[in-house]
Design an enzyme around this catalytic site. Structure first.
Site, PDB file in Angstrom:
ATOM      1  N   PHE A  64       0.804  -1.224   0.000  1.00 56.85           N
ATOM      2  CA  PHE A  64       0.000   0.000   0.000  1.00 56.85           C
ATOM      3  C   PHE A  64       0.835   1.272   0.000  1.00 56.85           C
ATOM      4  O   PHE A  64       0.345   2.350  -0.344  1.00 56.85           O
ATOM      5  CB  PHE A  64      -0.959  -0.002   1.194  1.00 56.85           C
ATOM      6  CG  PHE A  64      -0.372   0.483   2.503  1.00 56.85           C
ATOM      7  CD1 PHE A  64      -0.652   1.760   2.964  1.00 56.85           C
ATOM      8  CD2 PHE A  64       0.423  -0.341   3.278  1.00 56.85           C
ATOM      9  CE1 PHE A  64      -0.135   2.209   4.168  1.00 56.85           C
ATOM     10  CE2 PHE A  64       0.937   0.097   4.477  1.00 56.85           C
ATOM     11  CZ  PHE A  64       0.658   1.384   4.931  1.00 56.85           C
ATOM     12  N   LYS A  65       2.121   1.167   0.339  1.00 57.80           N
ATOM     13  CA  LYS A  65       2.955   2.364   0.353  1.00 57.80           C
ATOM     14  C   LYS A  65       3.068   2.991  -1.035  1.00 57.80           C
ATOM     15  O   LYS A  65       3.367   4.182  -1.166  1.00 57.80           O
ATOM     16  CB  LYS A  65       4.339   2.029   0.909  1.00 57.80           C
ATOM     17  CG  LYS A  65       4.336   1.429   2.316  1.00 57.80           C
ATOM     18  CD  LYS A  65       3.761   2.372   3.348  1.00 57.80           C
ATOM     19  CE  LYS A  65       3.595   1.733   4.708  1.00 57.80           C
ATOM     20  NZ  LYS A  65       4.824   1.405   5.395  1.00 57.80           N
ATOM     21  N   ASP A  66       2.827   2.197  -2.085  1.00 54.79           N
ATOM     22  CA  ASP A  66       2.841   2.764  -3.448  1.00 54.79           C
ATOM     23  C   ASP A  66       1.785   3.842  -3.623  1.00 54.79           C
ATOM     24  O   ASP A  66       1.951   4.748  -4.448  1.00 54.79           O
ATOM     25  CB  ASP A  66       2.590   1.672  -4.494  1.00 54.79           C
ATOM     26  CG  ASP A  66       3.744   0.702  -4.623  1.00 54.79           C
ATOM     27  OD1 ASP A  66       4.902   1.134  -4.500  1.00 54.79           O
ATOM     28  OD2 ASP A  66       3.489  -0.503  -4.851  1.00 54.79           O
ATOM     29  N   LEU A  72       3.736   6.758  -2.233  1.00 52.51           N
ATOM     30  CA  LEU A  72       5.113   6.979  -2.665  1.00 52.51           C
ATOM     31  C   LEU A  72       5.294   6.963  -4.173  1.00 52.51           C
ATOM     32  O   LEU A  72       6.408   7.147  -4.664  1.00 52.51           O
ATOM     33  CB  LEU A  72       6.040   5.967  -1.984  1.00 52.51           C
ATOM     34  CG  LEU A  72       6.337   6.375  -0.540  1.00 52.51           C
ATOM     35  CD1 LEU A  72       6.915   5.220   0.260  1.00 52.51           C
ATOM     36  CD2 LEU A  72       7.279   7.572  -0.506  1.00 52.51           C
ATOM     37  N   THR A  80       7.780   0.615   3.151  1.00 53.08           N
ATOM     38  CA  THR A  80       8.070   2.011   2.822  1.00 53.08           C
ATOM     39  C   THR A  80       9.396   2.130   2.080  1.00 53.08           C
ATOM     40  O   THR A  80       9.514   2.899   1.120  1.00 53.08           O
ATOM     41  CB  THR A  80       8.106   2.880   4.096  1.00 53.08           C
ATOM     42  OG1 THR A  80       6.798   2.960   4.639  1.00 53.08           O
ATOM     43  CG2 THR A  80       8.587   4.291   3.789  1.00 53.08           C
TER      44      THR A  80
END
Length: 499
Positions: free
Chosen positions: A111-113, A116, A146
């Site tokens: 989910f960090k995409d 980011l 992350t």
């Protein structure tokens, strides 16, 4: 305008806050006022795509960016080249009144995409907007996801240098491979002998080291962050709460205005805090249910009002949540204390000096009204992965499994049958060893090769291995550095001296 949770920093524009990352007084930047979205605007989201929804949310918080700048940033972040699903963050109905918001269709399968892929574009735009001539040194502490997402997002971005610190033995094998094989001329990856909190504390100390900041400034460098302490990391996460709601209305699973619950697996409190901002803006959220693993410092705080980091640290099946110091909680404390920087300073001082703090009953009740909480052991995590696949044919990664079990427990105990959205934070392929073991595949016990395990899991759950994970098998290891936690400042200095 953006202000610090600790009150001593000057007000900044959004672009300035994003470039700076953390406030000079050690606090986190928050919006001076939280914008509202009325029912008419929310209804308008239903027929929009993810990109259009994103621009609509971002323009409320980043009003020093032009409409064209926001559109370009969003188009570069959320597209078919980056995301394997056209919906970007699709929502899947898994059981009656129970949905999975899949945030892992981006390039790193986590989910960090969602943040980011956008942050580098927002920051690059901000550097030009601010007339910044220094090179930005982005320091990242990661518990697994992350780091890779930041490396991928900032790869070869002009005027940026990224240094990622990860706990040497605290990430999955796939997570480690994703980071140490990362290409990019402006990137460094360093393993830290310790856990995630050691890495995160080390990065925060570097940020607060005024002498080091002056020293690197002489060579035209300036520190910033890609962790969720940076407002530019947090604001993109607000988008998918609104998008999920609009999709449920579009699919006729709920009617416009109906309340929903979100269940969020979280360690650093950033993901669920984005949901809190969405709720404050007017999204009809009933409860934000906080799901933890055995490192249940958040569960204890949200139920007792006592935040105590002096506890045993556990390495679990859900390593991205193996955290005892939840940085983003500071933003919540600021908001629930009626924007009291004095109260935040007191609590943060107690945490730093004594390892714990306690909020009073008034603040605790305000928190409990919004944030039910629960935690799940590794044994129950594995059992949930197995049970959900058998009952629904739906494969969960360990973090999503934690959220699923907390959701079921909450429903059973509270009787709350509000439509519930489980925030699914990673692909099961990122944690294939745990998932295969949980599915009780006797033949999988003898698979020692990481990529054979990926292929085996693909057959088992009838999903293709994400391309970027499959390609890791042929990639060269590029980053082998290891350091002690106390040596992190020196590692940073040496890296910048060789630039």
């Amino acid at each position: 305008m953006y202000i610090s949770t600790r009150g001593a920093a000057h007000k900044l524009t959004a672009a300035q806050a994003i470039t700076q990352g953390i406030a000079p007084d050690g606090g986190l930047f928050v919006p001076e006022t939280i914008p509202a979205i009325d029912n008419e605007a929310l209804a308008g989201f239903v027929q929009l795509g993810y990109q259009e929804r994103a621009v609509a949310i971002l323009r409320l918080f980043l009003d020093d960016y032009s409409e064209k700048e926001l559109q370009n940033c969003v188009a570069g972040a959320y597209n078919a080249e980056k995301f394997s699903n056209g919906a970007i963050a699709p929502i899947t109905k898994v059981a009656d009144n129970l949905f999975a918001l899949e945030l892992w269709h981006g390039p790193t399968s986590a989910f960090k995409d969602m943040a980011l892929q956008l942050l580098p574009r927002l920051m690059s735009c901000a550097l030009k907007k601010n007339g910044e001539s220094n090179e930005i040194v982005i320091l990242v502490a990661t518990s697994g996801d992350t780091g890779k997402a930041a490396l991928e997002g900032f790869k070869d971005v002009d005027q940026t240098n990224v240094m990622v610190f990860y706990p040497e033995d605290g990430v999955s094998r796939i997570q480690r491979l994703q980071m140490i094989t990362q290409e990019g001329s402006n990137l460094k990856v360093i393993a830290v002998k310790g856990n995630f909190d050691d890495a995160q504390t080390g990065v925060k100390r570097i940020f607060n080291d005024k002498a080091l900041a002056i020293e690197i400034a002489r060579n035209n460098f300036k520190f910033s962050s890609a962790n969720s302490i940076n407002w530019g990391r947090l604001v993109p996460q607000i988008i998918y709460y609104f998008s999920a709601y609009a999709d449920l209305v579009k699919n006729k699973d709920i009617t416009m205005g109906a309340a929903v619950n979100f269940v969020v697996p979280t360690g650093n409190f950033g993901n669920i805090l984005a949901g809190y901002y969405a709720k404050r803006m007017g999204l009809p959220i009933n409860k934000l249910i906080c799901a933890s693993n055995s490192n249940n410092v958040l569960t204890d705080f949200l139920t007792t009002g006592i935040y105590d980091r002096k506890r045993q640290f556990y390495k679990t099946y859900s390593p991205s949540m193996d955290i005892l110091i939840s940085s983003n909680l500071e933003r919540l404390l600021y908001h629930i204390s009626d924007n009291s920087a004095a109260a935040v300073n007191q609590w943060m001082s107690e945490l730093n000096n004594m390892g714990e703090y306690r909020v009073d009953e008034k603040h605790l009740q305000a928190i409990k009204e919004i944030f039910p909480a629960g935690y799940v052991t590794d044994e129950d995590t594995a059992a949930t992965i197995s049970r959900v696949f058998k009952e629904h044919g739906y494969a969960l990664d360990p973090h999503t499994a934690v959220a699923w079990q907390v959701a079921e427990t909450y429903r059973l105990r509270s009787g709350d049958q509000t439509p519930t959205i489980i925030v699914s934070t990673a692909s099961p392929f990122k944690f294939n060893e745990t998932v295969l073991s949980a599915l009780n595949q006797t033949e999988s016990a003898n698979i020692t090769d990481e990529f054979a395990a990926l292929r085996h899991l693909a057959k088992l759950i009838n999903r293709p291995v994400p391309t970027a994970l499959a390609e890791l098998e042929q990639k060269t290891v590029r980053h082998t550095a290891v350091c002690n936690k106390q040596d992190m400042p020196e590692v940073v200095k040496q890296a910048l001296q060789t630039k």
